[in-house]
Structures are given as C-alpha cells and as structure tokens.
Design a protein around this motif. Structure first.
Motif, mmCIF file in Angstrom:
data_model
loop_
_atom_site.group_PDB
_atom_site.id
_atom_site.type_symbol
_atom_site.label_atom_id
_atom_site.label_comp_id
_atom_site.label_asym_id
_atom_site.label_seq_id
_atom_site.Cartn_x
_atom_site.Cartn_y
_atom_site.Cartn_z
ATOM 1 N N VAL A 111 40.143 -65.722 -20.305
ATOM 2 C CA VAL A 111 38.543 -64.825 -20.468
ATOM 3 C C VAL A 111 38.670 -63.910 -21.245
ATOM 4 O O VAL A 111 37.789 -63.324 -21.945
ATOM 5 C CB VAL A 111 38.259 -64.462 -18.679
ATOM 6 N N ASP A 112 39.904 -63.143 -21.451
ATOM 7 C CA ASP A 112 40.348 -61.925 -22.131
ATOM 8 C C ASP A 112 41.704 -62.034 -22.670
ATOM 9 O O ASP A 112 42.574 -61.360 -21.926
ATOM 10 C CB ASP A 112 40.013 -60.691 -21.268
ATOM 11 N N PRO A 113 41.863 -62.396 -23.952
ATOM 12 C CA PRO A 113 42.999 -62.621 -24.524
ATOM 13 C C PRO A 113 43.939 -61.191 -24.571
ATOM 14 O O PRO A 113 45.090 -61.180 -24.466
ATOM 15 C CB PRO A 113 42.923 -63.133 -25.861
ATOM 16 N N ASP A 114 43.077 -60.152 -24.529
ATOM 17 C CA ASP A 114 43.667 -58.731 -24.706
ATOM 18 C C ASP A 114 43.905 -58.038 -23.217
ATOM 19 O O ASP A 114 43.888 -56.889 -23.011
ATOM 20 C CB ASP A 114 42.887 -57.785 -25.661
ATOM 21 N N TYR A 115 43.555 -58.947 -22.153
ATOM 22 C CA TYR A 115 43.616 -58.426 -20.802
ATOM 23 C C TYR A 115 44.757 -57.502 -20.619
ATOM 24 O O TYR A 115 46.140 -57.982 -20.682
ATOM 25 C CB TYR A 115 43.518 -59.383 -19.858
ATOM 26 N N SER A 116 44.603 -56.250 -19.944
ATOM 27 C CA SER A 116 46.059 -55.686 -19.879
ATOM 28 C C SER A 116 46.142 -55.011 -18.284
ATOM 29 O O SER A 116 46.967 -54.258 -17.987
ATOM 30 C CB SER A 116 45.719 -54.330 -20.626
ATOM 31 N N GLY A 117 45.093 -55.615 -17.454
ATOM 32 C CA GLY A 117 45.533 -55.025 -16.215
ATOM 33 C C GLY A 117 46.140 -56.014 -15.400
ATOM 34 O O GLY A 117 46.992 -56.794 -15.743
ATOM 35 N N ARG A 118 46.054 -55.805 -13.903
ATOM 36 C CA ARG A 118 46.851 -56.833 -12.980
ATOM 37 C C ARG A 118 46.095 -57.978 -12.836
ATOM 38 O O ARG A 118 45.106 -58.102 -12.883
ATOM 39 C CB ARG A 118 47.006 -56.092 -11.822
ATOM 40 N N PHE A 119 47.136 -59.063 -12.542
ATOM 41 C CA PHE A 119 46.606 -60.204 -12.330
ATOM 42 C C PHE A 119 46.517 -60.887 -10.813
ATOM 43 O O PHE A 119 47.046 -61.557 -10.493
ATOM 44 C CB PHE A 119 47.603 -61.231 -13.114
ATOM 45 N N THR A 120 45.274 -59.997 -10.185
ATOM 46 C CA THR A 120 45.067 -60.250 -9.061
ATOM 47 C C THR A 120 44.207 -61.413 -8.481
ATOM 48 O O THR A 120 43.464 -61.871 -9.283
ATOM 49 C CB THR A 120 44.603 -58.877 -8.393
ATOM 50 N N ILE A 121 44.561 -61.711 -7.456
ATOM 51 C CA ILE A 121 43.594 -62.693 -6.704
ATOM 52 C C ILE A 121 42.934 -61.811 -5.616
ATOM 53 O O ILE A 121 43.496 -60.849 -5.232
ATOM 54 C CB ILE A 121 44.186 -63.868 -6.255
#
Ligand SMILES: N[C@@H](CCC(=O)N[C@@H](CS)C(=O)NCC(=O)O)C(=O)O
Length: 280
Positions: A111-121
């Motif tokens: 969804v966002d190749p530059d995503y820099s947050g945590r990979f939460t569920i």
C-alpha cells in the motif's frame, strides 16, 4: 525515537514503550461519501488472536453479524524479528487469502512502499482498491458498529425477514406469530426499497449472491405469497424500486429463464395451509 529496523526493538532510549499513532486513518461510511463504502465482501481484517487490539475487531465483527460481510485472516501467534507472519501450520492461523503474502509487513509495503511505521495488526483492508483503510482498532470497531447496519440488516433481512419470513407468516399457527412474521416481512421489504433507491443491486452496482437469494422470494411474492401466505399488506408491484429491480433481474440471463410461473403457482395452490388469523 523508536527503532523500526528491528521490529522487536520497541522502546526508546529510556527503555520506555511508546505507542506510535496508527498510520492509516480512513473511514468506511454507509453512504460511501468517504470513498470507502460499507459493502459486503469488500473488506478484510488481518488479525492476530494473541493481540488484544485485533481481538476487539473480531468480537465486533461477530456481534454485528458481519461474518458473511467481512473476511479475515489470522497470523501466527509468534511475532518474529520481521513482524507478524502467516503460518497456516499453526492451529487457528490461516494463510493470507487476499494477497498471498507471508508477512504482514508486505501488506503495508504494497500500500505504501515508503511506509516507515510499525507493522501492526489489526489491519482493515479494502480488497476492491487493494489498500489499507485503517489500522487503529478503536476506529475499526467503531466503523463496524455504526456504518454496516444496513449491510448487516441486508443479510438478516434476506435470511430471516424475507426468505424465511414469508414461510413464518404462511405456516404460523398462532395469530401473534403470524403478526410478527408479517411485520418483519414488510419492514424488510421497506428496508430493501430504501437500499434500492440509491443503488441498482442489493450490495452495490453489480449482482451478487444476495440478489440471487432475494430474487427467488420476490418473484414468488405477488403470485403466491400475497394470497397463499397472507403476506398482503402490500404487493411487490407497490414498491417502485423493488418492482423495477425485480423486472431488471428477471430480464438478466439465468433469472427469468429459470423462473416457471406455472410450476410456482400450481405448487403452492396444491399445498394447503390451514390457519386462522386476521389478514391485512
Ligand atoms: N493502535 C493499534 C495498536 C495495535 C498493536 O499495537 N498491535 C500489536 C500487537 S498486540 C502489533 O501488531 N505490534 C507489532 C509492532 O508493534 O511491531 C490498535 O489499537 O489497532
């Protein structure tokens, strides 16, 4: 700052755990004005059964009767250095049936190749647009609670209110039971009439299973259920939107061609239903 390069490093320099705000904050609305319309079959939840935040979403999904409306996948209970992963070998876990990924982080990067947050569920995912709607559980449960009422009632309407409702009316042996069933049949039809005032088919712009389920009852309604089952507060022809919808479906390949009025009418006329009750 939180080091996100290794997912297991969540504390800051002082050793404190600071929860980062969730990154995707879109909102599903019943009318679709937000760009995310509440629709059956469109949304998916990625959850962990170990996680309290994700757990909330499963509870609300079930309480709201959205089992047929929102699909979900469950990750492995074990979160490794690269985060949550799919491992159907673990009891209660599933593969990623939507994207075929092996890690939750892949959903974020898609969804966002530059995503820099945590990979939460939890992640609430839009299968139609291939995007993340929201990854904040408190918001997800609120939107499931408030925005899917019409969709939920669509399924209740179909199974209880209409498909079975006409039988509950027709086969009731007590006045109260008949009154209740008939009331529900017509409340449900009123609701469908409203839905069809804004969209062509029951769940949106195209024909789905829900339309098939509804059609077979609707097409028998005026010829049979009005008289035989005493569902006679109104006829389908009296509902402009449902009537147009029924005619539209009848003219759709597979619908009209399998509808045999002769058989329908003769079958029901030969089935005797004895009951005493007041009719509308
Ligand atoms: N604000 C989020 C928090 C969700 C959350 O923290 N989930 C944990 C599992 S219980 C997670 O996925 N952590 C992975 C990580 O932080 O890397 C929500 O309530 O939805």
């Amino acid at each position: 700052t939180i080091d996100t390069t290794d997912i297991l490093k969540w504390a800051n320099e002082k050793g404190e755990f600071i929860r980062k705000p969730s990154s995707f904050r879109n909102w599903i609305t019943a009318d679709g004005s937000s760009g995310f319309k509440a629709e059956a079959g469109r949304y998916h939840l990625y959850v962990s059964l170990a996680c309290p935040w994700a757990h909330r979403t499963l509870i609300v999904r079930q309480l709201k009767g959205l089992e047929d409306v929102i699909t979900f996948n469950v990750v492995d209970y074990h979160m490794g250095p690269n985060g949550w992963r799919f491992n159907p070998a673990v009891e209660g876990a599933t593969p990623d049936t939507v994207n075929g990924f092996s890690m939750i982080r892949e959903v974020y990067f898609k969804v966002d190749p530059d995503y820099s947050g945590r990979f939460t569920i939890p992640v609430l995912y839009d299968k139609v647009n291939g995007t993340i709607v929201d990854n904040e559980s408190s918001e997800i449960i609120r939107m499931l609670n408030t925005e899917f009422n019409c969709i939920y009632s669509c399924y209740t309407i179909l199974t209880q209110g209409i498909n079975n409702g006409v039988y509950r009316a027709g086969f009731a042996t007590a006045q109260d039971a008949y009154d209740k069933a008939v009331r529900e049949v017509f409340e449900s039809l009123d609701c469908v009439e409203g839905i069809l005032s804004t969209q062509r088919y029951l769940t949106g712009a195209s024909i789905t299973e829900a339309d098939v389920r509804l059609y077979t009852t609707l097409v028998r309604f005026d010829p049979v259920y009005v008289g035989h089952f005493k569902c006679n507060k109104k006829r389908i022809v009296d509902y402009p939107n449902i009537w147009g919808y029924l005619r539209d479906l009848y003219n759709t390949p597979g619908f009209g061609s399998t509808t045999n009025r002769y058989h329908i009418e003769h079958h029901y006329q030969k089935t005797s239903v004895k009951q005493k009750r007041t009719c509308y």
